[in-house]
Motif scaffolding. Structure first.
Motif, PDB file in Angstrom:
ATOM      1  N   GLY A  64       0.993  -1.422   0.151  1.00  0.00           N
ATOM      2  CA  GLY A  64       0.130  -0.132   0.008  1.00  0.00           C
ATOM      3  C   GLY A  64       0.863   1.174  -0.389  1.00  0.00           C
ATOM      4  N   THR A  65       1.704   1.252   0.568  1.00  0.00           N
ATOM      5  CA  THR A  65       2.890   2.575   0.864  1.00  0.00           C
ATOM      6  C   THR A  65       3.249   2.718  -0.685  1.00  0.00           C
ATOM      7  OG1 THR A  65       3.052   1.798   3.322  1.00  0.00           O
ATOM      8  CG2 THR A  65       4.179   3.910   2.360  1.00  0.00           C
ATOM      9  N   ALA A  66       4.108   1.465  -0.697  1.00  0.00           N
ATOM     10  CA  ALA A  66       4.564   1.638  -2.248  1.00  0.00           C
ATOM     11  C   ALA A  66       3.915   2.335  -3.489  1.00  0.00           C
ATOM     12  CB  ALA A  66       5.031   0.723  -2.935  1.00  0.00           C
ATOM     13  N   ALA A  67       2.720   1.772  -3.454  1.00  0.00           N
ATOM     14  CA  ALA A  67       1.327   2.204  -4.643  1.00  0.00           C
ATOM     15  C   ALA A  67       0.927   3.619  -4.450  1.00  0.00           C
ATOM     16  CB  ALA A  67       0.458   1.158  -4.862  1.00  0.00           C
ATOM     17  N   PHE A  68       0.168   3.513  -3.303  1.00  0.00           N
ATOM     18  CA  PHE A  68      -0.095   4.737  -2.817  1.00  0.00           C
ATOM     19  C   PHE A  68       0.485   6.426  -1.978  1.00  0.00           C
ATOM     20  CE2 PHE A  68      -3.533   3.158  -3.791  1.00  0.00           C
ATOM     21  CZ  PHE A  68      -3.932   1.598  -3.432  1.00  0.00           C
ATOM     22  N   SER A  69       2.237   5.823  -1.033  1.00  0.00           N
ATOM     23  CA  SER A  69       2.580   6.380  -0.503  1.00  0.00           C
ATOM     24  C   SER A  69       2.195   6.946   0.449  1.00  0.00           C
ATOM     25  CB  SER A  69       2.708   7.552  -1.727  1.00  0.00           C
ATOM     26  OG  SER A  69       2.104   9.075  -1.017  1.00  0.00           O
ATOM     27  N   THR A  70       2.435   7.447   1.521  1.00  0.00           N
ATOM     28  CA  THR A  70       1.803   8.055   2.363  1.00  0.00           C
ATOM     29  C   THR A  70       1.133   9.081   2.838  1.00  0.00           C
ATOM     30  OG1 THR A  70       3.772   8.803   3.589  1.00  0.00           O
ATOM     31  CG2 THR A  70       3.144   6.302   4.562  1.00  0.00           C
ATOM     32  N   ASN A  71       0.834   9.892   1.598  1.00  0.00           N
ATOM     33  CA  ASN A  71      -0.094  10.762   1.707  1.00  0.00           C
ATOM     34  C   ASN A  71      -1.153  10.388   2.367  1.00  0.00           C
ATOM     35  OD1 ASN A  71       2.617  11.614   0.500  1.00  0.00           O
ATOM     36  ND2 ASN A  71       1.618  12.120  -1.777  1.00  0.00           N
TER      37      ASN A  71
ATOM     38  N   ILE B  89      -3.040   4.667   4.528  1.00  0.00           N
ATOM     39  CA  ILE B  89      -2.191   3.433   4.453  1.00  0.00           C
ATOM     40  C   ILE B  89      -2.357   2.796   6.185  1.00  0.00           C
ATOM     41  CG2 ILE B  89      -0.120   3.382   4.254  1.00  0.00           C
ATOM     42  CD1 ILE B  89      -2.982   1.264   2.460  1.00  0.00           C
ATOM     43  N   LEU B  90      -1.250   3.815   6.654  1.00  0.00           N
ATOM     44  CA  LEU B  90      -1.882   3.669   8.380  1.00  0.00           C
ATOM     45  C   LEU B  90      -2.667   3.977   8.903  1.00  0.00           C
ATOM     46  CD1 LEU B  90       2.247   5.820   8.216  1.00  0.00           C
ATOM     47  CD2 LEU B  90       1.832   3.412   8.421  1.00  0.00           C
ATOM     48  N   SER B  91      -3.570   4.627   8.241  1.00  0.00           N
ATOM     49  CA  SER B  91      -4.678   5.218   9.438  1.00  0.00           C
ATOM     50  C   SER B  91      -5.663   4.360  10.058  1.00  0.00           C
ATOM     51  CB  SER B  91      -5.135   6.211   8.531  1.00  0.00           C
ATOM     52  OG  SER B  91      -6.139   6.226   7.227  1.00  0.00           O
ATOM     53  N   GLY B  92      -6.013   2.904   9.806  1.00  0.00           N
ATOM     54  CA  GLY B  92      -6.848   2.110  10.188  1.00  0.00           C
ATOM     55  C   GLY B  92      -5.765   1.186  10.965  1.00  0.00           C
ATOM     56  N   ASP B  93      -4.138   1.594  12.305  1.00  0.00           N
ATOM     57  CA  ASP B  93      -3.808   1.171  13.096  1.00  0.00           C
ATOM     58  C   ASP B  93      -4.911   1.708  14.436  1.00  0.00           C
ATOM     59  OD1 ASP B  93       0.018   0.873  11.779  1.00  0.00           O
ATOM     60  OD2 ASP B  93      -1.824  -0.588  11.479  1.00  0.00           O
ATOM     61  N   THR B  94      -5.241   2.737  14.418  1.00  0.00           N
ATOM     62  CA  THR B  94      -5.898   3.027  15.284  1.00  0.00           C
ATOM     63  C   THR B  94      -7.238   2.193  15.738  1.00  0.00           C
ATOM     64  OG1 THR B  94      -5.915   5.386  13.583  1.00  0.00           O
ATOM     65  CG2 THR B  94      -6.453   5.531  16.596  1.00  0.00           C
ATOM     66  N   TYR B  95      -7.644   2.687  14.460  1.00  0.00           N
ATOM     67  CA  TYR B  95      -9.193   2.002  14.317  1.00  0.00           C
ATOM     68  C   TYR B  95      -8.694   0.175  15.365  1.00  0.00           C
ATOM     69  CZ  TYR B  95     -10.873   5.427  12.375  1.00  0.00           C
ATOM     70  OH  TYR B  95     -11.008   6.973  11.772  1.00  0.00           O
ATOM     71  N   GLN B  96      -8.073  -0.761  14.258  1.00  0.00           N
ATOM     72  CA  GLN B  96      -7.366  -1.804  14.672  1.00  0.00           C
ATOM     73  C   GLN B  96      -7.589  -2.199  16.090  1.00  0.00           C
ATOM     74  OE1 GLN B  96      -4.684  -4.109  12.729  1.00  0.00           O
ATOM     75  NE2 GLN B  96      -3.787  -4.766  14.418  1.00  0.00           N
ATOM     76  N   VAL B  97      -6.686  -1.309  17.626  1.00  0.00           N
ATOM     77  CA  VAL B  97      -6.672  -1.584  18.312  1.00  0.00           C
ATOM     78  C   VAL B  97      -7.922  -0.616  19.169  1.00  0.00           C
ATOM     79  CG1 VAL B  97      -4.977   0.083  20.882  1.00  0.00           C
ATOM     80  CG2 VAL B  97      -3.857  -0.441  18.109  1.00  0.00           C
ATOM     81  N   LYS B  98      -8.757  -0.019  18.626  1.00  0.00           N
ATOM     82  CA  LYS B  98      -9.886  -0.161  19.210  1.00  0.00           C
ATOM     83  C   LYS B  98     -11.090  -0.837  19.050  1.00  0.00           C
ATOM     84  CE  LYS B  98     -10.246   4.854  18.147  1.00  0.00           C
ATOM     85  NZ  LYS B  98      -9.761   5.806  19.817  1.00  0.00           N
ATOM     86  N   SER B  99      -9.896  -1.681  17.626  1.00  0.00           N
ATOM     87  CA  SER B  99     -11.591  -2.736  17.507  1.00  0.00           C
ATOM     88  C   SER B  99     -11.320  -4.078  18.921  1.00  0.00           C
ATOM     89  CB  SER B  99     -11.636  -3.242  15.950  1.00  0.00           C
ATOM     90  OG  SER B  99     -11.916  -2.442  15.241  1.00  0.00           O
TER      91      SER B  99
END
Lengths: 281, 426, 322
Positions: A106-113, A209-219
């Motif tokens: 995902g980072t390679a495809a979309f960068s972290t912008n 691509i990194l914003s899912g992490d917060t939701y994972q922890v909340k999950s």
């Protein structure tokens, strides 16, 4: 009052995200460490369909969900199947490895912008409370999807098969249920719920691509709150968490909210690991 | 796939990757072939991670400077040697841990003579230690935090206006525009830079007689500002100051607009001066932001003469056009900052007439010049050695022109203002 | 009669010591930095191995001890001018205390629940330190450069930290070996295989588990002091980085969990791999993907890790590959 409403609305979406994790955990005792990146991919799916093909964002969410289902089945077949009943560590690390691969790609495809989708539906004001229509729609969609999941699990054959293998896989196999297929389907459904949540979140928050992490922890927190393997419990757990996030700031600096969330998490684990609403142990 | 056959494959994969360790680090575009000494300048770029947009621009500016110096034939030292530059850089992935490892490598294995900081106060703070530990001069840019310079460093020099003077101009602006405003709400990102800026603003505002009715921090990466906005609303502020970096700043501005919070002035960090800030549409109208540099600034040899300072380097217009010609877009202040860092180093080496770190350091300590970026002078007192004391911020505001197109206009300080401020916001 | 120590142990110790002394002999700071990160990884991975490999409890948030140690150490150094010789044991004690208290609370959880609880603890600590002004809040603690004067300047301080790191690494390897060959270790491994059966056979499981957890926390805390002393600053988001914990897990699995040599090979291999990927122009964009693929292949096909595979392949070397 504004606090409560905002909290509940976001809580519905948290709940939807957590439902995917609790389903997988309940059915096959696997914690999906790739949950977060799947949420992010759901956001990206909707974003790409909207920006490149002009597809209506909400339709995009549905399509992202379909993609999530297929991707989930694929992940199951490749990474999970072999290590399914070996040890917790193996399945944890297997899903984590999938997470690393997907984040890397995902980072390679979309960068972290960070990206944002501009969905402007205005706002609704009822009394002293103003809500963004996008958040309201997302909350309603989450409840609808939760309802659909409930119907699926209880009224349709595949759903009942899934519940059967959750209950007792050997017995289910004896009566002729194709457990591997059902397991793959369950994993796919779990991933689908994650991508659906991601797509909905993208309608009102920016993401990367990194914003899912917060939701994972909340999950994690919600799944434990609501009870393992209990989708409805996950929804309620999500509401509780959202409510917490909405109300606590009125009394404390907002940076204390995560502390409270995690302490609550640990307490529940110690005191009532089956969660507030019970589920599989 | 059987276990037995996987192991050799894995082994081969890992071996080939380890062999890759012999690969050379990144270097910049081929530089002009000049007789003389090649000096390595080391730095890291955030090619991946959350800081990648700004960091890339800063590096573009620095690389442009290096190319121009090398193309012009390099720098001539007192003893006649001609110095040209090589850049050696790595991707720090916007991570502090990587920064320290990489700068150590740059300072030791890669033999960098001078170092330039990464982008952002947090990463720079980590890198500055390494520079000092290995005795290398470092010019920092893209880093405004004061605290880095209070740690007893002697070889680290700051190009940007420090955090303590980053947003204080907004308070001056408010006082000048509306003396009746009394209440200020401050919301900042919980990182080193934003926290330093907002602590300074709070102290300054209180000093100037304002009541700070709200002061809180949010985690980096926050996307939901609803709880904060709700809380702020109950304190009824006249002005909202703060923010953090581009992403959160834009999201905050957008959500402020969605909630239609009644406030008269909004000044946010980092985000408003970016041209992409306009993507949030109507939410951008009226938002003010401090900038280290704007294309509209017209520092030149004439202005330098008026204040009795030497002028060094290209003018703003020259810089803007050469940047645009090379990279195809208008330069932001990050890019200008990157270029300015190179300019500072160049001036120091020229003044010193040598590459000897002691002489270059002396030149930096004594520097007082005007450039397209503004004035540069460094503090030499031991408590905050290296802090930038010459440069100040310019404030821009997004305004709609007669054809309803959005554009940024500098509105403060009065000497450089190109337009009147739009007030109140709502 | 207990053996004096198997040849395998001496080989490992000698190997680690010899390689670690290369940069000292050649006064090579760049190599020293690389080896510091490798020794750090070995120390942390070997510590994790005690609770994970020997006892079978998956600690997903092991980095919490590393971060806590770093904070305690830097706090003492910056607020009280304490020297390393005070900060190190203090941090170790703090780590042990945290492990003891935590152990009482969460070690009764099994499997995934324990794993999740450790994540929760790590995140809670991070959020907590973010809010404590005494520890610098979100900006953390930064040491003034003059701190290095007490050790004869920055260069000597860096070498000192390196020397101490070597000592810590050798210590944990000895501890790991002694644990494995002792009755205590036998009890731990029994818990790993079947906790209920172990209890029936007389292993006092709560005590044993708690001591394992405490033991696994001391070295990471002390290593934290050294690492952050070198970096001269610490902040909550870096000190309690969950991804670092996961990397430790990968190292243990890669090398072979439940062995003494496993974490050494796994940590060294992973760090070197990571370093080469970081600076390689070709691979740096795909570092995560490559690491993920390697991890997945290991998990799917060689879950016993490198040492486990070697032991199967060369049964005659089993005595040395401990």
């Amino acid at each position: 009052m504004q606090y409560v409403v905002d909290g509940l609305l976001i809580g519905c979406v948290y709940g939807l995200a957590a439902m995917g994790m609790t389903l997988i955990w309940g059915v096959m005792d696997v914690i999906n460490m790739a949950h977060g990146v799947l949420i992010a991919l759901g956001s990206f799916g909707m974003y790409l369909l909207f920006t490149n093909l002009g597809i209506n964002p909400y339709l995009g969410v549905v399509l992202a969900g379909a993609g999530g289902l297929l991707l989930g089945i694929g992940i199951y077949r490749v990474a999970i199947r072999r290590v399914l009943d070996t040890s917790h560590l193996s399945t944890l690390l297997a899903t984590f490895a999938v997470n690393m691969i997907l984040v890397g790609l995902g980072t390679a495809a979309f960068s972290t912008n960070p990206r944002a989708v501009d969905v402007n539906l205005g706002s609704l004001t009822i009394g002293s409370v103003t809500v963004q229509t996008t958040r309201l729609v997302a909350a309603l969609a989450s409840i609808l999807i939760a309802g659909a999941l409930y119907l699926f699990l209880n009224r349709t054959s595949p759903g009942k098969f899934i519940r059967a293998i959750t209950n007792n896989r050997n017995a289910a196999e004896i009566v002729g249920i194709h457990s591997q297929r059902m397991l793959a389907l369950s994993f796919g459904l779990g991933c689908m719920l994650a991508t659906l949540a991601g797509g909905l979140i993208a309608t009102f928050f920016p993401f990367s691509i990194l914003s899912g992490d917060t939701y994972q922890v909340k999950s994690f927190i919600i799944v434990v709150l609501g009870g393992l393997g209990n989708p409805l419990g996950a929804l309620v757990g999500g509401l509780i968490l959202g409510l917490l996030e909405g109300i606590v700031p009125a009394f404390l600096p907002i940076s204390w909210v995560p502390v409270i969330e995690f302490v609550l998490f640990i307490l529940i684990l110690i005191v009532k690991p089956t969660g507030l609403f019970g589920g599989k142990e | 796939m059987k276990s037995k056959s996987v192991a050799p494959i894995l082994l081969a994969l890992i071996t080939s990757l380890l062999l890759n360790a012999c690969a050379a680090p990144d270097t910049a575009q081929p530089t002009a072939e000049v007789d003389g000494v090649r000096v390595t300048i080391g730095f890291t770029v955030s090619k991946t991670g959350s800081l990648n947009v700004e960091s890339t621009r800063q590096t573009n500016g620095l690389n442009l400077w290096m190319k121009q110096v090398n193309d012009a034939g390099g720098i001539k030292l007192k003893d006649g040697t001609v110095v040209s530059f090589d850049a050696k850089y790595y991707d720090d992935q916007s991570s502090k841990g990587s920064v320290q490892q990489l700068y150590t490598r740059l300072a030791t294995k890669d033999n960098a003579t001078f170092l330039i900081s990464p982008y952002s106060s947090g990463l720079t703070d980590a890198a500055a230690v390494i520079a000092e530990q290995y005795g290398k001069i470092m010019i920092t840019t893209g880093a405004a935090s004061d605290s880095t310079y209070k740690r007893g460093f002697t070889l680290v020099y700051q190009a940007y206006t420090p955090a303590s003077r980053y947003l204080t101009g907004a308070v001056d602006l408010l006082k000048d525009t509306d003396p009746s405003a009394k209440k200020i709400a401050i919301l900042h990102e919980n990182d080193k830079f934003s926290t330093d800026v907002c602590n300074a603003v709070r102290d300054y505002a209180v000093d100037q007689g304002y009541e700070v009715v709200f002061f809180e921090g949010y985690d980096t990466g926050t996307t939901d500002f609803a709880p904060f906005i709700n809380k702020m609303e109950s304190t009824a502020p006249d002005a909202i100051l703060g923010g953090g970096h581009f992403q959160d700043g834009s999201t905050f501005a957008k959500q402020l607009y969605e909630k239609q919070l009644p406030v008269k002035l909004v000044a946010l960090l980092v985000a408003p001066p970016e041209s992409t800030f306009a993507e949030i549409g109507d939410a951008a109208i009226g938002i003010i932001g401090p900038s280290q540099w704007e294309t509209q600034e017209s520092y030149s040899a004439e202005t330098a003469q008026k204040v009795n300072l030497p002028f060094y380097g290209p003018s703003s217009a020259e810089f803007t056009s050469s940047y645009k010609a090379t990279y195809g877009e208008d330069p932001s202040y990050h890019a200008a900052g990157g270029y300015a860092a190179g300019l500072i180093l160049q001036n120091a080496i020229e003044t010193a007439g040598s590459l000897d770190p002691g002489r270059v350091k002396a030149a930096l300590d004594a520097m007082n010049i005007l450039t397209f970026f503004g004035r540069f002078q460094f503090s030499v007192s031991p408590e905050d050695h290296g802090l930038q004391i010459g440069h100040s911020m310019v404030y821009i505001q997004w305004q709609e022109d007669s054809s309803a197109a959005l554009g940024k206009q500098s509105v403060w300080p009065a000497e450089v203002a190109a337009a009147e401020i739009v007030y109140p916001l709502r | 009669m207990k053996p004096r120590g198997s040849p395998g142990l001496w080989l490992i110790l000698a190997g680690v010591l010899t390689v670690s002394l290369f940069p000292v002999v050649s006064d090579n700071a760049a190599m020293r930095e690389v080896l510091f990160s490798v020794l750090l990884a070995i120390t942390l991975a070997s510590s994790l191995n005690i609770i994970l490999g020997y006892t079978g409890y998956i600690s997903f948030g092991h980095v919490v001890f590393f971060g806590l140690g770093g904070y305690v150490g830097l706090y003492l150094i910056s607020a009280y001018g304490a020297s390393l010789w005070v900060a190190l044991p203090a941090a170790g004690a703090a780590g042990a205390l945290l492990a003891f208290l935590l152990g009482k609370a969460i070690l009764r959880l099994r499997g995934s629940f324990f794993a999740l609880a450790t994540i929760g603890v790590n995140e809670a600590m991070r959020a907590l330190f973010n809010n404590l002004p005494r520890f610098g809040g979100s900006t953390g603690i930064a040491l003034n450069f003059s701190v290095y004067e007490a050790y004869g300047g920055a260069t000597r301080a860096l070498w000192l930290a390196y020397g101490l790191m070597i000592a810590l690494t050798l210590a944990i390897l000895l501890i790991s070996y002694r644990t494995k060959t002792s009755k205590f270790g036998l009890g731990l491994m029994a818990i790993r295989e079947d906790e209920d059966a172990a209890e029936v056979l007389g292993v006092v499981t709560p005590t044993a588990k708690t001591w394992a957890y405490v033991l696994s926390a001391i070295m990471p805390a002390m290593a934290g002091v050294l690492y952050y002393f070198k970096n001269s600053s610490i902040e909550p988001n870096d000190a309690f980085q969950l991804s670092f914990s996961i990397e430790l897990l990968v190292m243990v699995m890669l090398g072979g969990s439940g062995t003494v040599l496993g974490p050494v090979l796994g940590a060294a291999g992973y760090q070197l791999l990571r370093n080469s990927l970081l600076i390689s122009p070709f691979f740096k964009n795909s570092q995560l993907v490559v690491s993920g693929v390697v991890l997945l292949l290991i998990i799917l096909f060689i879950p016993v890790g490198a040492v486990g595979w070697l032991r199967r392949r060369f049964p005659r070397l089993r005595k040395t590959l401990i």
